[in-house]
Design a protein around this motif. Structure first.
Motif: not given
Length: 1600
Positions: A405, A439, A442, A445, A489-490, A518-522
């Motif tokens: 990540r 969190d 996040a 990462t 973060s999201d 910074t979330e991976s899916k984005h």
């Protein structure tokens, strides 16, 4: 029972009693139940105590909280105590200090507050509980626990568990208490009986230190072996026990609350005889008060002031010797070092080296390399486990995931922001990391993503609102770091405040940033061939940690990659970290110890971090201990607060086992007050497998990273160090182990030794960084790779902090490498152990001694903490007032505390701090719970609190200022010097080498046609014949239309009719006095000339105000009586008013002289008009109320009246063709002359505008001036103020309506005071747009002896303004200074001296003439001087002095009148009409108004001006003195909640600018300060109203 030695009770009975007390203090059983069970328990064991009948249980309500329970109280800090500051030793010291104070009995007057300000809900809240009824034990526990649930402080105090953990916490507290008291060396016995007897020593209402303090003292400090129990032996009152009975702080007691307590004893001051049993009834606040000598006096204000005066007579600190000169002779005392103060005597210290940093072969070359290694070798190894708010693992981040990540984040940062040609982020750029506290995954990462991308992360707090306390300063930091991208973060991104369009608004002070999730899916996947360049750690910046300074500004500390790595290595070595160890972290992972251990060092060593979010700790304070057990963690990182919470919430949880723990890092272990948490924690958890050597306090700072850390030692090695230091010594910067005074000591624990690879020394905190002596406290400095390198973008500050070269005695640097200042104060003790005694940021230097804010917080909390301070939330800071720091303590009070509680607590805190730290508190403020600004983790935001305090926006609910005790550097009171006497040489017009201050207006010149008449009545008859239809008067109504007008002949004819009426109906003789009670208008003028025609003497009187008859009618009556009027003439309307019901309620209407109404005049005129024979007979009487409330009438003869009119005619060039607008009250002084006399004398037309009409239509006066194209106009200050305030925003609309003031050449304010320059200037500025020439506005000056001395007039130079030094003025000297220089005061010339007037300045005491530019009394010689006071009692001495004075030397022939005003003459560069140099007269103020304080002369207006400037809500202010105390009354324009904000501000400004201590501050509603018709404040009326309790003030503060 109390006088016998306590019989030891068996242990089981003691345990039961203790339990019982606990139940009672928790509110689980009632008082009655408690008494019953208790007597049962003891009864079984004791025979009936002698003289104690069974019914006693009912009566003995006093000793509710016996001392053992009081000890629980103190320790059961569930939810309301701040663990940082808990120290049992300390608490005892505080109690002892308080006990010492009891010999000096202080009577502090309680402030009075308006009901609406008292924040209680129920009525009982207004009746303070009888302080003797021990009510703190009764429903105390309940409120406390529930609050514990939502406790959200970071540093701000405890906070118990949820209500579910309640029973547990009780027994636990009980347990701790016993555990500690078992080991405490000073405890003599834990027997409840001993304590219960001692607690009954509280004598009645005098609860200054409260029973619990007394108990503890009795127990621990053996103050007296016997205590009197007042119910058994009321007369047995030992004098020796003054200490066990607390001082009477409140000064009055309430006997109604508890009928069971019989006669309440009030302690008398020593020497007042045996304390008789007296009951003092109470009313709203204090009807009967104790004054200092124990005599009850009534009327609360005067009583309180008397009390205050008595208190202030107590000796202050020892007198100080030397002075420093402040600008000129003004001497401010400066504290000189006490020759007996402790000085450092040791040898110079030696810098300490830590052990070598052993570079282990497999240590990674950089943190990114470590991450790469673990991410590829053991991707499944857990790196971080996060918890949800239920304490369940939410998420496990493995090293593999962290690696992949972070790579993704790095790639996206560098390649996906901006365009290919213009990337938004390049290596080396700074980006913000905005992640919530729950969190950590996040955050890690993103942090490692930045390191891999070689981008510099700046971790900051999540901004919660647009105007968060500190976020503005954070914004400045981001701006200066050039941050344009914020990683988040999201969830956090969704939670940020959004504008209606959905975008995130720009936060206050922030630069414009792009939010990047910074979330991976984005994120997009990096291509196969892309790989970050992983280098060895180098000199590049790795990250920037933010730091909040004392003043609230935020700095960024840059940490290089090599420093970051070296620091991780040093921590690994000190803590002996090994691979795959488990570590529990409760700290904030974004900075400081949390970041270093749980984000950086953990990755270097592939450790597993269990992260406990703050929200979970709030719900379950034991969570971290449970996780240590669950994961068999080896290491935990906590703060003292977390240990404390765990103690409070801990139940007998059998499954707890802390044996796995090899190291408990206490992040704030360097705080002097963490030691008690560590001890208490160890005491409880030792039985649960916690080893004593596991507790490892550490010291750190943002600049120096980890400064020192106690290492986990092998069992059996040397125990950690303890230092018991004298507070007195510390305040002088000297280490003295334990003082003779056992009270004021500070116990410190060591924080281990120097870090590996570092070198440490301590340098003097101020000036050159010179090494300290061995027994001196200094700022700790370290030299190592592992520190910050700079404050980002601040080269100068960086040099002073990060590039320090400590020098030895001979001035040579001790090392070629620079040291970094840590910001910690301390010393290196024996065996190389490091002790930290405080922080540089918390340092307050008062009177040359250093005090630590934390220490003062601790002392304040040790004063009955449990009961009062909400969750231990106290802020202590210093403000600079009058060249020294002053200590301010702000505390949040519990929601249920009464006024009485707060005031008692405050007085005790003052005494405790004085006793332990020997320093005075300048201001103590209490605010409602949860209202102080918070830091992101819930601690108190100190700088923001200070800012609010200084801006007057803190809104406290209680304030106690003690300037009298703290401010010891005031200038010496002035001794008067003998002035120039007759012996000084007079040569011609020189006195002592200066020109004599004298001046005169021009000559009256040759006589014109109307000047041949000696009497005004003749002038009127002549005008009626020669110009019968010439209009003399025009009266306007509020719409600006003409209400009525009067020509010469109309006036003459109507005056004849009135004269006829006087002769016919009134049967008046010539020379009789007639009172004219008319509204401003034509009737008044007609009646005046009617009296002259009839040979009577008129007196004009302002009619009573129909809405306010009660206060205005008595004045009318008084003038009518004092002037010996034989009849009253008035209108029909007023005639009815004088006979109305309201009137008869206000005065005795039967004693009025005959009242005639002049609305219907008789048709026939008198047989012949009266012709006065002697021009020196009386023409009229002029009555006026002076500002000091004196009613004085002066006699105006016909000669003086004609001379007066003639003088004004010449000065203003008045002719029949002219028009003059007059907006003045026509009852006395120049106002009356202009309204009634001048037009008849000079023939010009007067446009009359009654000032009362302006309240309906503020633009009336200026519109009339514009409409009639008037060149000369006269007004009063109140009219000018009305226009400035009422028309300020309407100038444009007035301009559009054609209002034009460009023709005005003189606009004169008629006044009898120093010109109000600020008002005249703002008026000129405001109406400049409407054509008003600023030169046109000027003032006149008159007084009782001469109604007009100066008046600007048409020709002659413009009025000048000079600036004088206000401090010289106090010494009766005039010292001219430049505009804008400090302490300067603008004085405007009061207009030109009128023709025929001579002025001289004389010394009011010696009556000798004064030199030019010297301050003295203005004396005047003129044809229009009044001929004397018209007094009933004919006080001849007074009269001859005021009206017929002669100089003591020089020109001793001329007869002068004394004006009673101070002023000076100054020859200007300008020339007057005759070509001579122009002499300007400057009026400073009335002698009778001036206040003599500290031997200096103060003019109230100067102090008032300063006060009005301090806060926007102060609209008006008046000051006066009472028994040498300065009383300041301010009118508040705002909510009543702001009232208390004003008290400190008012006190500060008067100290700073006037070197005076305010005795009483009174906050009142708008309109309370009485003002007379000329707009002058009636300060004496105000004083009388205040002392008679008639002001209904919002708040009255009595400064100590």
């Amino acid at each position: 029972m109390a006088d016998r030695d306590p019989v030891p009770l068996p242990a089981e009975v003691r345990a039961k009693l203790a339990e019982l007390e606990l139940e009672l203090s928790e509110g689980d059983i009632t008082q009655k139940g408690y008494e019953k069970k208790r007597s049962k328990l003891i009864g079984a064991f004791f025979p009936q105590a002698p003289g104690m009948d069974p019914s006693m249980g009912q009566e003995r309500r006093t000793p509710v909280t016996p001392s053992s329970s009081s000890r629980y109280h103190r320790r059961r800090s569930s939810g309301s105590r701040d663990e940082r500051y808990r120290s049992d030793v300390h608490t005892e010291a505080v109690q002892a200090a308080l006990a010492k104070h009891k010999e000096r009995k202080m009577a502090v007057p309680m402030p009075s507050k308006r009901r609406s300000l008292v924040v209680q809900t129920s009525m009982d809240a207004y009746t303070p509980p009888d302080t003797s009824s021990g009510s703190e034990g009764e429903g105390q526990g309940d409120g406390d626990e529930e609050e514990g649930g939502d406790c959200e402080e970071e540093d701000g105090g405890g906070g118990g568990g949820t209500s579910s953990s309640r029973e547990g916490s009780i027994s636990m507290e009980h347990w701790i208490s016993r555990a500690i008291h078992g080991t405490s060396s000073t405890t003599t016995t834990t027997s409840s009986t001993a304590s219960s007897s001692s607690s009954s020593t509280r004598s009645g209402g005098s609860g200054a230190a409260g029973g619990r303090l007394a108990d503890v003292l009795a127990q621990h400090v053996h103050i007296s072996a016997h205590h009197h129990l007042r119910h058994h032996r009321p007369h047995h009152h030992h004098k020796t026990e003054n200490h066990s009975a607390p001082p009477d702080v409140t000064g009055y007691t309430n006997s109604t609350a508890n009928a069971a307590t019989d006669g309440i004893q009030v302690e008398r001051a020593p020497g007042a005889g045996p304390a008789a049993q007296r009951q003092t009834p109470k009313y709203g606040n204090a009807e009967l008060m104790e004054t200092g000598d124990g005599v009850p006096v009534s009327s609360r204000v005067s009583a309180k002031i008397q009390q205050l005066v008595n208190t202030l007579k107590r000796p202050k600190r020892p007198p100080l010797r030397e002075f420093f000169v402040d600008d000129f002779e003004e001497l401010l005392e400066v504290q000189q070092p006490d020759p007996n103060q402790p000085k450092a005597e040791g040898a110079q210290m030696v810098a300490m080296r830590g052990e070598q940093l052993g570079v282990v072969t497999n240590w990674p070359p950089s943190l990114e390399a470590a991450l790469q290694r673990w991410g590829t070798i053991s991707p499944k190894a857990p790196c971080l486990t996060t918890m949800d708010t239920n304490g369940k693992p939410l998420y496990v981040l493995t090293y593999g995931k962290l690696w992949s990540r972070s790579l993704k984040v790095a790639y996206n940062l560098l390649h996906k922001l901006g365009t290919k040609q213009e990337p938004l982020v390049r290596p080396g750029d700074r980006v913000a990391l905005v992640f919530p506290n729950n969190d950590p995954a996040a955050f890690m990462t993103a942090f490692y993503g930045c390191l891999l991308a070689e981008v510099v992360p700046v971790p900051i707090e999540v901004p919660l609102t647009r105007k968060d306390a500190g976020s503005q300063q954070i914004g400045f930091l981001l701006g200066s770091c050039g941050v344009t991208v914020a990683l988040t973060s999201d969830a956090c991104h969704k939670g940020l405040p959004k504008s209606p369009t959905g975008e995130i608004p720009q936060f206050k002070g922030w630069p414009k940033v792009l939010w990047f999730v910074t979330e991976s899916k984005h994120l997009s996947k990096p291509p196969r061939d892309w790989f970050p360049h992983i280098k060895d750690a180098n000199q590049d910046t790795a990250y920037i940690e933010y730091k909040t300074c004392k003043d609230g500004s935020v700095l960024g500390v840059t940490v290089m990659r090599i420093a970051m790595l070296t620091h991780c290595q040093a921590l690994t070595q000190s803590c002996s970290y090994t691979e795959a160890e488990t570590i529990v972290n409760v700290l904030d992972f974004k900075k400081d110890v949390g970041l270093w251990h749980a984000v950086l060092t953990s990755v270097m060593n592939m450790m597993h971090v269990i992260s406990i979010p703050y929200a979970l700790m709030k719900v379950n304070p034991l969570s971290w201990i449970q996780k240590v057990c669950q994961y068999k963690a080896k290491v935990a990182c906590v703060k003292s607060r977390d240990m404390h919470w765990a103690l409070v919430a801990h139940r007998d949880q059998r499954d707890i086992n802390l044996a796995s723990l090899r190291m408990l890092v206490v992040a704030d272990g360097s705080n002097p007050w963490s030691i008690s948490s560590c001890d208490a924690f160890l005491n409880v958890f030792q039985s649960k497998g916690l080893k004593p050597e596991v507790i490892c306090p550490c010291a750190s700072s943002p600049e120096a990273l980890t400064v020192a850390l106690r290492r986990p030692v092998e069992e059996g090695s040397t125990p950690p160090g303890r230092g018991v230091l004298s507070m007195q010594g510390l305040s002088h910067g000297v280490i003295r182990v334990d003082s003779e005074e056992k009270l004021s000591v500070l116990t410190l624990q060591d924080v281990g030794s120097v870090m590996p690879g570092a070198m440490m020394c301590a340098v003097k905190p101020e000036g050159v960084p010179q090494l300290c002596k061995a027994d001196e406290i200094g700022e700790i400095c370290v030299c190592t790779v592992a520190t910050g390198t700079s404050y980002y973008g601040l080269a100068g500050m960086t040099k002073n902090t990060f590039e320090v070269f400590p020098t030895s005695n001979n001035g040579a640097p001790i090392s070629e490498f620079p040291f970094t200042r840590t910001g910690l104060l301390g010393f290196i003790g024996p065996a190389g152990l490091i002790f930290v005694a405080g922080k540089m940021d918390g340092l307050m230097v008062v009177g040359g001694r250093r005090h630590n804010a934390d220490d003062i917080v601790a002392t304040a909390l040790a004063v009955e903490p449990m009961k009062f301070v909400y969750r231990g939330r106290i802020a202590v800071f210093s403000i600079t007032v009058l060249h020294d720091e002053r200590i301010v303590v702000v505390a949040e009070q519990r929601p249920d505390s009464t006024e009485e509680d707060s005031f008692q607590w405050m007085s005790r805190v003052l005494q405790a701090i004085d006793g332990i730290h020997q320093v005075g508190v300048y201001c103590l403020a209490l605010v409602p719970s949860n209202t102080l600004p918070k830091t992101p983790l819930g601690g108190i935001h100190l700088s923001e609190t200070k800012q609010l305090f200084l801006e007057g926006a803190l809104h406290p609910c209680n304030v106690l200022m003690c300037p009298h005790t703290c401010v010891t550097n005031l200038p010496k009171p002035r001794q008067k010097q003998p002035e120039i006497g007759p012996a000084s040489v007079m040569v011609g017009n020189l006195v002592s080498g200066k020109r004599i201050a004298q001046a005169s207006g021009r000559d009256l010149g040759q006589i014109e046609d109307n000047d041949q008449f000696l009497f005004l009545s003749e002038v009127l008859q002549w005008r009626a014949q020669t110009t019968p239809d010439h209009v003399l008067y025009t009266l306007l109504n509020s719409r600006g239309t003409i209400a009525s007008s009067l020509t010469c002949v109309q006036l003459h004819k109507r005056a004849e009719k009135i004269a006829g009426m006087l002769a016919e109906r009134g049967h008046l003789q010539d020379g009789d006095h007639v009172a004219l009670v008319y509204p401003p208008g034509i009737d008044l003028i007609v009646a005046f000339y009617g009296c002259l025609y009839a040979g009577c003497v008129p007196i004009t009187v302002r009619p009573p105000h129909p809405q306010n008859i009660a206060t205005t009618l008595p004045t009318v009556k008084m003038i009518v009586e004092v002037s010996r009027s034989v009849c009253v003439m008035t209108t029909q309307l007023i005639c009815k008013l004088l006979r109305s019901k309201e009137a008869s309620a206000a005065v005795d209407v039967r004693t009025w002289p005959p009242v005639m109404d002049t609305d219907d005049l008789p048709k026939k005129k008198p047989p012949l008009l009266y012709k006065p024979s002697n021009p020196d007979t009386l023409a009229y009487l002029d009555f006026s109320v002076s500002t000091t409330g004196m009613l004085a009438g002066v006699k105006m003869s016909h000669t003086a009246t004609s001379a007066f009119c003639r003088s004004i005619k010449l000065q203003c060039e008045l002719y029949p063709s002219r028009e003059v607008a007059i907006c003045l009250d026509p009852y006395c002084g120049l106002g009356f002359v202009l309204w009634c006399l001048c037009s008849v004398y000079s023939g010009h037309q007067s446009i009359l505008i009654p000032p009362s009409e302006l309240e309906v239509n503020p633009a009336l006066w200026l519109s009339a001036v514009s409409q009639y194209k008037v060149r000369d106009t006269f007004c009063s200050y109140s009219v000018m103020e009305l226009c400035t305030k009422g028309l300020g925003l309407q100038t444009d609309s007035l301009k559009s309506r054609g209002l034009d003031l460009s023709r005005v050449r003189t606009c004169v304010v008629v006044a009898e005071e120093r010109p109000r320059t600020a008002l005249t200037q703002s008026f000129s500025k405001l109406f400049k747009d409407l054509g008003l020439h600023p030169r046109a506005v000027s003032t006149s000056f008159g007084c009782r002896v001469n109604l007009a001395i100066c008046l600007q007039g048409t020709s002659g130079p413009d009025p000048t303004t000079v600036y004088v030094d206000m401090r010289a003025l106090r010494h009766d000297r005039v010292r001219l200074v430049e505009r804008g220089s400090p302490h300067s005061l603008p004085l405007m010339e009061s207009g030109k001296i009128l023709p025929g007037v001579r002025i001289i300045i004389a010394n009011p005491e010696t009556k000798g003439p004064m030199g030019e530019s010297h301050l003295g009394e203005i004396w005047v010689h003129s044809g229009h001087n009044a001929s004397g006071y018209f007094t009933v009692y004919g006080d001849e001495a007074l009269q001859s002095d005021h009206f017929n004075s002669r100089l003591s030397f020089g020109d001793t022939q001329t007869v002068w009148a004394r004006t009673g005003y101070l002023g000076f003459l100054r020859r200007t560069e300008l020339t007057d009409a005759s070509g001579e140099r122009h002499d300007a007269l400057y009026v400073v103020g009335a002698l009778e108004e001036a206040m003599e304080l500290r031997g200096m002369r103060y003019h109230p207006i100067d102090i008032e001006t300063s006060v009005i400037r301090t806060h926007k809500s102060i609209t008006e202010c008046a000051v006066f003195t009472w028994t040498n105390l300065l009383v300041v009354v301010v009118e508040l324009d705002g909510s009543e909640q702001e009232a208390l904000d004003l008290v400190p501000l008012v006190t500060n400004v008067v100290l700073e600018e006037h070197y005076l201590i305010v005795g009483v501050v009174v906050v009142v509603d708008i309109g309370v300060i009485p003002i007379n018709s000329r707009g002058e404040k009636q300060r004496m009326h105000l004083r009388d109203g205040f002392l008679a309790d008639q002001l209904d003030p919002i708040y009255v503060a009595y400064n100590m």
